[in-house]
Design a protein around this motif. Structure first.
Motif, PDB file in Angstrom:
ATOM      1  N   LYS A  33     -12.179 -15.068  83.728  1.00 26.68           N
ATOM      2  CA  LYS A  33     -12.862 -14.852  84.992  1.00 26.68           C
ATOM      3  C   LYS A  33     -11.931 -14.275  86.050  1.00 26.68           C
ATOM      4  O   LYS A  33     -12.370 -13.596  86.958  1.00 26.68           O
ATOM      5  CB  LYS A  33     -13.456 -16.164  85.507  1.00 26.68           C
ATOM      6  N   ASP A  34     -10.651 -14.560  85.941  1.00 30.94           N
ATOM      7  CA  ASP A  34      -9.691 -14.106  86.932  1.00 30.94           C
ATOM      8  C   ASP A  34      -9.259 -12.661  86.725  1.00 30.94           C
ATOM      9  O   ASP A  34      -8.616 -12.084  87.593  1.00 30.94           O
ATOM     10  CB  ASP A  34      -8.443 -15.005  86.915  1.00 30.94           C
ATOM     11  N   LEU A  35      -9.596 -12.069  85.599  1.00 28.16           N
ATOM     12  CA  LEU A  35      -9.162 -10.711  85.289  1.00 28.16           C
ATOM     13  C   LEU A  35     -10.129  -9.678  85.854  1.00 28.16           C
ATOM     14  O   LEU A  35     -11.325  -9.932  85.999  1.00 28.16           O
ATOM     15  CB  LEU A  35      -9.051 -10.532  83.780  1.00 28.16           C
ATOM     16  N   ALA A  41     -10.975  -5.140  79.575  1.00 26.07           N
ATOM     17  CA  ALA A  41     -11.182  -4.052  78.623  1.00 26.07           C
ATOM     18  C   ALA A  41      -9.898  -3.728  77.873  1.00 26.07           C
ATOM     19  O   ALA A  41      -9.927  -3.480  76.657  1.00 26.07           O
ATOM     20  CB  ALA A  41     -11.699  -2.813  79.350  1.00 26.07           C
ATOM     21  N   THR A  42      -8.775  -3.753  78.557  1.00 24.88           N
ATOM     22  CA  THR A  42      -7.497  -3.475  77.910  1.00 24.88           C
ATOM     23  C   THR A  42      -7.195  -4.524  76.849  1.00 24.88           C
ATOM     24  O   THR A  42      -6.783  -4.187  75.727  1.00 24.88           O
ATOM     25  CB  THR A  42      -6.359  -3.439  78.960  1.00 24.88           C
ATOM     26  N   LEU A  43      -7.399  -5.783  77.189  1.00 21.31           N
ATOM     27  CA  LEU A  43      -7.138  -6.848  76.216  1.00 21.31           C
ATOM     28  C   LEU A  43      -8.068  -6.749  75.009  1.00 21.31           C
ATOM     29  O   LEU A  43      -7.639  -6.893  73.858  1.00 21.31           O
ATOM     30  CB  LEU A  43      -7.282  -8.220  76.880  1.00 21.31           C
ATOM     31  N   ARG A  47      -6.894  -6.069  71.125  1.00 22.59           N
ATOM     32  CA  ARG A  47      -7.272  -6.975  70.037  1.00 22.59           C
ATOM     33  C   ARG A  47      -7.986  -6.213  68.934  1.00 22.59           C
ATOM     34  O   ARG A  47      -7.737  -6.425  67.748  1.00 22.59           O
ATOM     35  CB  ARG A  47      -8.179  -8.090  70.559  1.00 22.59           C
ATOM     36  N   MET A  48      -8.868  -5.303  69.326  1.00 19.00           N
ATOM     37  CA  MET A  48      -9.604  -4.528  68.336  1.00 19.00           C
ATOM     38  C   MET A  48      -8.678  -3.558  67.608  1.00 19.00           C
ATOM     39  O   MET A  48      -8.837  -3.329  66.416  1.00 19.00           O
ATOM     40  CB  MET A  48     -10.756  -3.782  68.990  1.00 19.00           C
ATOM     41  N   THR A  49      -7.697  -2.994  68.308  1.00 20.30           N
ATOM     42  CA  THR A  49      -6.731  -2.092  67.679  1.00 20.30           C
ATOM     43  C   THR A  49      -5.945  -2.839  66.610  1.00 20.30           C
ATOM     44  O   THR A  49      -5.719  -2.310  65.513  1.00 20.30           O
ATOM     45  CB  THR A  49      -5.769  -1.511  68.728  1.00 20.30           C
ATOM     46  N   LEU A  50      -5.540  -4.053  66.909  1.00 20.61           N
ATOM     47  CA  LEU A  50      -4.814  -4.851  65.925  1.00 20.61           C
ATOM     48  C   LEU A  50      -5.692  -5.181  64.720  1.00 20.61           C
ATOM     49  O   LEU A  50      -5.235  -5.143  63.581  1.00 20.61           O
ATOM     50  CB  LEU A  50      -4.304  -6.145  66.562  1.00 20.61           C
ATOM     51  N   GLN A  63     -11.802   1.879  75.002  1.00 26.04           N
ATOM     52  CA  GLN A  63     -11.330   1.395  76.312  1.00 26.04           C
ATOM     53  C   GLN A  63     -12.346   1.754  77.394  1.00 26.04           C
ATOM     54  O   GLN A  63     -12.694   0.925  78.232  1.00 26.04           O
ATOM     55  CB  GLN A  63      -9.964   2.008  76.636  1.00 26.04           C
ATOM     56  N   ALA A  64     -12.838   2.985  77.379  1.00 28.76           N
ATOM     57  CA  ALA A  64     -13.828   3.420  78.373  1.00 28.76           C
ATOM     58  C   ALA A  64     -15.121   2.620  78.234  1.00 28.76           C
ATOM     59  O   ALA A  64     -15.712   2.190  79.242  1.00 28.76           O
ATOM     60  CB  ALA A  64     -14.105   4.907  78.213  1.00 28.76           C
TER      61      ALA A  64
END
Length: 146
Positions: A33-35, A41-43, A47-50, A63-64
């Motif tokens: 909630k704080d992000l 989206a970056t996180l 995670r999906m890239t890994l 990302q978009a």
């Protein structure tokens, strides 16, 4: 005297378990909630890239997509929070419209992911999505037949 000691031990044990449960329950939600939408989206993209071994092009497209979805989700959460604080309740038609809109967005996201990912990545993403959905909706699952 034994009854008093046993009661005290029982109460201490129950309160310790309740505190531990509350701490675990709110850990993940407070952090997200704080992000900002971009940070979320970056996180998610990383995670999906890994998990799926995405290319640079796929990463930028996802990302978009995630940034747009996170911004929309954050705006809707704020609107819901304002509505809840004002004491306003939704009619059945409004609830239906919101659920219908959410399902339309899920379908659109699925189509977008299908166009970005290759077949093996998409099938792995589907499995990850289903696993996450089952975990999230644990309360709604039917008990196993014994």
């Amino acid at each position: 005297m034994k009854k008093v000691i046993m009661t005290a031990i029982l109460l201490i044990g129950i309160s310790a378990m309740a505190q531990d449960h509350n701490r675990k329950e709110g850990r993940g939600n407070r952090h997200m909630k704080d992000l900002t939408p971009e940070q979320m989206a970056t996180l998610q993209t990383k995670r999906m890239t890994l998990a799926l071994d995405l290319t640079e092009d796929q990463q930028s497209k996802i990302q978009a997509l995630f940034t747009k979805n996170a911004a929309e989700r954050k705006a809707k959460m704020e609107a819901h929070k304002a509505r809840k604080e004002s004491g306003e309740t939704l009619t059945d038609d409004e609830k239906f419209a919101l659920r219908n809109e959410r399902l339309d967005q899920q379908i659109a996201q699925k189509e977008e992911m299908k166009s970005i990912l290759d077949d093996t990545q998409y099938s792995k993403w589907e499995k990850m999505r289903q696993k996450r959905g089952k975990h999230r909706k644990g309360k709604d699952r039917k008990p196993k037949a014994e």
